[in-house]
Structure formats: C-alpha cells, structure tokens
Design an enzyme around this catalytic site. Structure first.
Site, PDB file in Angstrom:
ATOM      1  N   SER A   1       0.799  -1.224   0.000  1.00 32.31           N
ATOM      2  CA  SER A   1       0.000   0.000   0.000  1.00 32.31           C
ATOM      3  C   SER A   1       0.832   1.274   0.000  1.00 32.31           C
ATOM      4  O   SER A   1       0.398   2.289  -0.524  1.00 32.31           O
ATOM      5  CB  SER A   1      -0.962  -0.003   1.187  1.00 32.31           C
ATOM      6  OG  SER A   1      -0.270  -0.176   2.400  1.00 32.31           O
TER       7      SER A   1
ATOM      8  N   HIS B   1      -5.025  -3.092  -3.057  1.00 31.85           N
ATOM      9  CA  HIS B   1      -4.572  -2.117  -4.061  1.00 31.85           C
ATOM     10  C   HIS B   1      -4.399  -2.739  -5.441  1.00 31.85           C
ATOM     11  O   HIS B   1      -3.777  -2.152  -6.317  1.00 31.85           O
ATOM     12  CB  HIS B   1      -3.267  -1.465  -3.626  1.00 31.85           C
ATOM     13  CG  HIS B   1      -3.450  -0.586  -2.441  1.00 31.85           C
ATOM     14  ND1 HIS B   1      -3.983   0.687  -2.536  1.00 31.85           N
ATOM     15  CD2 HIS B   1      -3.229  -0.810  -1.126  1.00 31.85           C
ATOM     16  CE1 HIS B   1      -4.059   1.210  -1.331  1.00 31.85           C
ATOM     17  NE2 HIS B   1      -3.615   0.332  -0.455  1.00 31.85           N
TER      18      HIS B   1
ATOM     19  N   LYS C   1     -11.633   0.861  -2.685  1.00 33.87           N
ATOM     20  CA  LYS C   1     -10.568   1.525  -3.453  1.00 33.87           C
ATOM     21  C   LYS C   1     -10.948   1.560  -4.930  1.00 33.87           C
ATOM     22  O   LYS C   1     -11.794   2.362  -5.303  1.00 33.87           O
ATOM     23  CB  LYS C   1      -9.247   0.851  -3.126  1.00 33.87           C
ATOM     24  CG  LYS C   1      -8.869   1.200  -1.672  1.00 33.87           C
ATOM     25  CD  LYS C   1      -7.698   0.489  -1.084  1.00 33.87           C
ATOM     26  CE  LYS C   1      -7.484   1.029   0.337  1.00 33.87           C
ATOM     27  NZ  LYS C   1      -6.654   0.186   1.163  1.00 33.87           N
TER      28      LYS C   1
HETATM   29  C1  LIG Z   1      -6.830   0.024   2.585  1.00 33.90           C
HETATM   30  C2  LIG Z   1      -6.349  -1.337   2.912  1.00 33.90           C
HETATM   31  C3  LIG Z   1      -7.097  -2.192   3.722  1.00 33.90           C
HETATM   32  C4  LIG Z   1      -8.349  -1.725   4.412  1.00 33.90           C
HETATM   33  O1  LIG Z   1      -9.408  -1.636   3.525  1.00 33.90           O
HETATM   34  P1  LIG Z   1     -10.641  -0.682   3.907  1.00 33.90           P
HETATM   35  O2  LIG Z   1     -11.747  -1.200   3.079  1.00 33.90           O
HETATM   36  O3  LIG Z   1     -10.221   0.703   3.575  1.00 33.90           O
HETATM   37  O4  LIG Z   1     -10.870  -0.848   5.377  1.00 33.90           O
HETATM   38  C5  LIG Z   1      -6.651  -3.478   3.925  1.00 33.90           C
HETATM   39  N1  LIG Z   1      -5.495  -3.899   3.371  1.00 33.90           N
HETATM   40  C6  LIG Z   1      -4.741  -3.107   2.606  1.00 33.90           C
HETATM   41  C7  LIG Z   1      -3.475  -3.640   2.011  1.00 33.90           C
HETATM   42  C8  LIG Z   1      -5.127  -1.797   2.358  1.00 33.90           C
HETATM   43  O5  LIG Z   1      -4.373  -0.998   1.634  1.00 33.90           O
END
Ligand SMILES: *Cc1c(COP(=O)(O)O)cnc(C)c1O
Length: 392
Positions: free
Chosen positions: A185, A213, A243
């Site tokens: 991330s 991601h 995302k």
């Molecule tokens: C953003 C993220 C999460 C959390 O996801 P949300 O739906 O925003 O809670 C989990 N794992 C990774 C690698 C992330 O980048």
C-alpha cells in the site's frame, strides 16, 4: 472533562507537532474526484485510492439511489441476527466469480476483513509469517489472533522460508499462515507470490493475500493473484470494495469451508452490522464497469508508468511501482512536509506519508493517479516535482 485526561492528550499532540508528525484532516469542498476544491482553490487530487474514478461515477450513484429506494439506508443488525438482502448474496457471488473461488464473505471494510479472517484461521500456538510492510489491518489481525508472529524482511521469500523451516523442524502440528499484501500500500511494488506459493506447498502453510490495491487494476478486473497466474496456490484472498471499486466494504474469497468457518468464527463478521443496500448496489455497479472495460485501468496504469519514469529521470527515488501507486521517497518528515506544501502551492494535493505509517527515515509522497486524470493533470504534478528535484 477531567483535567488529567485533557493534559495527557495535549502533551501527546504537542510532542507529535514538535517531531513534525502531527496529523490533521483537510476538508474538501467537492466530491472526491480527479480535481477537488480545498479552501476555494482547485487542486489535482493525487493521493486517493479511487484509482478508476468510480467513487464519483454517476452510474454507481444511480445504483445506490435505486437501492436506497428499494432497500433503505441501514441494515439493522449483523447478518446472522436479522438476515441479509439478496444484494449481499449477489455481491458475494460476483466477488467469488471474480476471484475464481467457491465462496466469498462480505465484511464492512477491508480492515474488518483482515481482523476477522486472521483471528478465525489461527490462534495461540500457531504461527503467522508476515511481510514487514504489510498493511496495519493485517498487523492488527495478527495481534488479535494471539498467534506467534514472525516478520520477514520485505518481499524476502528466502527469509520467510527460513522461518517456516525452523518452525517445522521444531515439530508440533501447529498451523502456519503466510500473510502478505499483493500490491504494497505504501510502496506500490508486488509481493513475490509465485515464490510464496511454492514455499507454502513445501511447508504445508496457508497463503493469504491482501489484494486491496490490486483488485480491478489488472486484466479482466482481477488483482495481482490472477495477473501472476497463482490463483490455484492462494488459499485466502482478502479484498476491499473501497478503493478501485469506488464503494465501501471488504471481502474474503476462499473455499466453501473457509467461508463457512468465517461466518461462524470471524468476530468482525458476527458482531458488526451488515453493509446497507445502497453500498452493495454501488459495488455491484462498479463490478459491471470494471469487468467489461479495460480502458480505465490501462489509463491509470499508463499514468503511473509515466510518473515513475519521469520522476526517476529527474533523480527521485520512486521504488518499483507495479500497479497505480508511485512512492516518491523523501526521507525525513520535515522535508516531506515541505515538499507537500510546495505541491499544494503548485496545485497538486498529495500528502506526505510519515512514520509510523512508514518506517523511520522513509517519509514519502505517495502519488496515486486516477483513470479520470487528464495528461495535463499529470504534467502539473511532474512540473511541481521538477521544481524541487533532489540536489545531486
Ligand atoms: C486500505 C487497505 C485495507 C483496508 O481496507 P478498507 O476497506 O479501507 O478498510 C486493507 N489492506 C490493505 C493492504 C489496504 O491498503
């Protein structure tokens, strides 16, 4: 309010401020899209995970509106308590199909998915083998599980192998879970998934890959697991709808048995209110778009490639970005704040990422282009960096 509590909080905040680590929330005056307005000024947004621009797409908004009319805005309770709408089952089936798994379980966020799945699969006496740059939600899931956790240096499959070899040599029949982000991330690089699959075969370990991601950014709307051809060797895929899918929610895609266990053992599934209909409908609409149109993902990945090449030419360290995240390593927090301010003055919004989110001495600007950016938006970011290039 008791003065001792206020004083303690104030002391922590003042200390963070002195060390250039204080964080604040910026209010934006527009929807989150490729250009936003802050304090009356238009800025190019370069730090959102809404890679495909779907969070403000009218097709998702329309689907959410229709679902609100039909299903309301709340879901009332946990799905085990008060039941689920057909939208929950539809979305789980769609996500399972996308991941090529038998089943899928929805959570309210990716964070809660990691908390739930890790603590459901392993516990005290078991071993989790975890990449040092894994997302905070994996780290917190590991802590909640109370399993032993061994952290291996970033993407070092050889080091992960040593940990597992030692654990197996010590005997016992304990479970081993290997956990990794696919696209990291804060660094944008990809885990050595084929190596990890081979190691999990060798040591009879379970492999869990977090595609937060990556989902939606590779061919067919898949993540890195499919792009690298290792879906058959990954036991558990964690993903988020928050995302590239432009909505909200998390999921775990796996076998019928693993998903059945999660519905019975994952505390963040059992004790958390179900996602509401409008959110589910928006995600379903996003999947229709993501699975049928390669245009947006190739645009965002072209933008990312161009940013990485141009900044490397200017002398910046950008790591090895492989999806749509381009880290620009700065070093100390104070300088990263300066660069962030400079970008803001130049019309580009990309906030510095500082410790403890990233290791000490690796503060960075994390650039995330969007499919909805024009070339001129990317030019603005590149020009701004050209004016603060590292002295060499
Ligand atoms: C953003 C993220 C999460 C959390 O996801 P949300 O739906 O925003 O809670 C989990 N794992 C990774 C690698 C992330 O980048």
């Amino acid at each position: 309010m008791r003065e001792s509590l206020v004083a303690e909080c104030r002391a922590v905040l003042e200390d963070l401020d002195r060390r250039d680590l204080l964080r604040t929330v910026v209010d934006i005056e527009t929807p989150s899209r490729s250009r936003i307005r802050i304090g009356g000024r238009e800025l190019v947004l370069m730090c959102s995970n809404d890679y495909l621009g779907l969070a403000s797409d009218p097709r998702l908004a329309k689907a959410a509106q229709d679902a609100a009319d039909r299903w309301g805005t709340g879901s009332g309770a946990s799905r085990l308590v008060s039941g689920a709408t057909p939208l929950h089952a539809q979305l789980e089936a769609r996500l399972a199909a996308l991941e090529g798994t038998e089943d899928c379980v929805l959570f309210s966020s990716g964070y809660l998915a990691n908390m739930g799945v890790i603590s459901a699969l392993v516990g005290p006496g078991d071993l989790i083998v975890s990449d040092e740059l894994n997302h905070a939600s994996i780290i917190d899931g590991c802590r909640l599980s109370r399993a032993d956790v061994k952290i291996y240096p970033h993407s070092d499959a050889g080091a992960a192998a040593s940990v597992m070899r030692r654990a197996r040599a010590e005997g016992g029949s304990r479970r081993i879970l290997v956990a990794t982000d696919s696209v990291f991330s804060m660094d944008g690089d990809v885990a050595p998934l084929p190596d990890l699959v081979a190691l999990c075969d060798e040591f009879d370990a379970w492999l869990m890959v977090d595609e937060a991601h990556a989902t939606g950014l590779f061919d067919g709307g898949h993540g890195a697991v499919h792009a690298l051809g290792v879906a058959g060797g990954v036991d558990v895929v964690v993903g988020t709808c928050s995302k590239a899918l432009g909505s909200l929610g998390g999921f775990v895609a796996s076998s019928t048995e693993v998903c059945g266990l999660l519905r019975n053992r994952a505390r963040s599934f059992i004790f958390d209110t179900a996602l509401p209909g409008p959110v589910l409908a928006a995600t379903l609409a996003a999947l229709d778009i993501v699975e049928s149109d390669d245009g947006p993902r190739s645009r965002v990945r072209n933008h990312a490639g161009r940013i990485a090449r141009s900044l490397a030419d200017l002398g910046f360290d950008v790591g090895t970005p492989e999806a749509a995240i381009v880290p620009v390593f700065i070093g100390d927090s104070a300088t990263s704040l300066d660069v962030g301010r400079h970008l803001m003055e130049a019309g580009v919004f990309a906030r510095p990422i500082r410790p403890p989110t990233v290791p000490e001495g690796t503060a960075r600007i994390r650039l995330c282009p969007m499919a909805t950016h024009e070339d001129a938006d990317i030019d603005m970011a590149l020009d701004a960096f050209a004016r603060c290039r590292p002295s060499s």
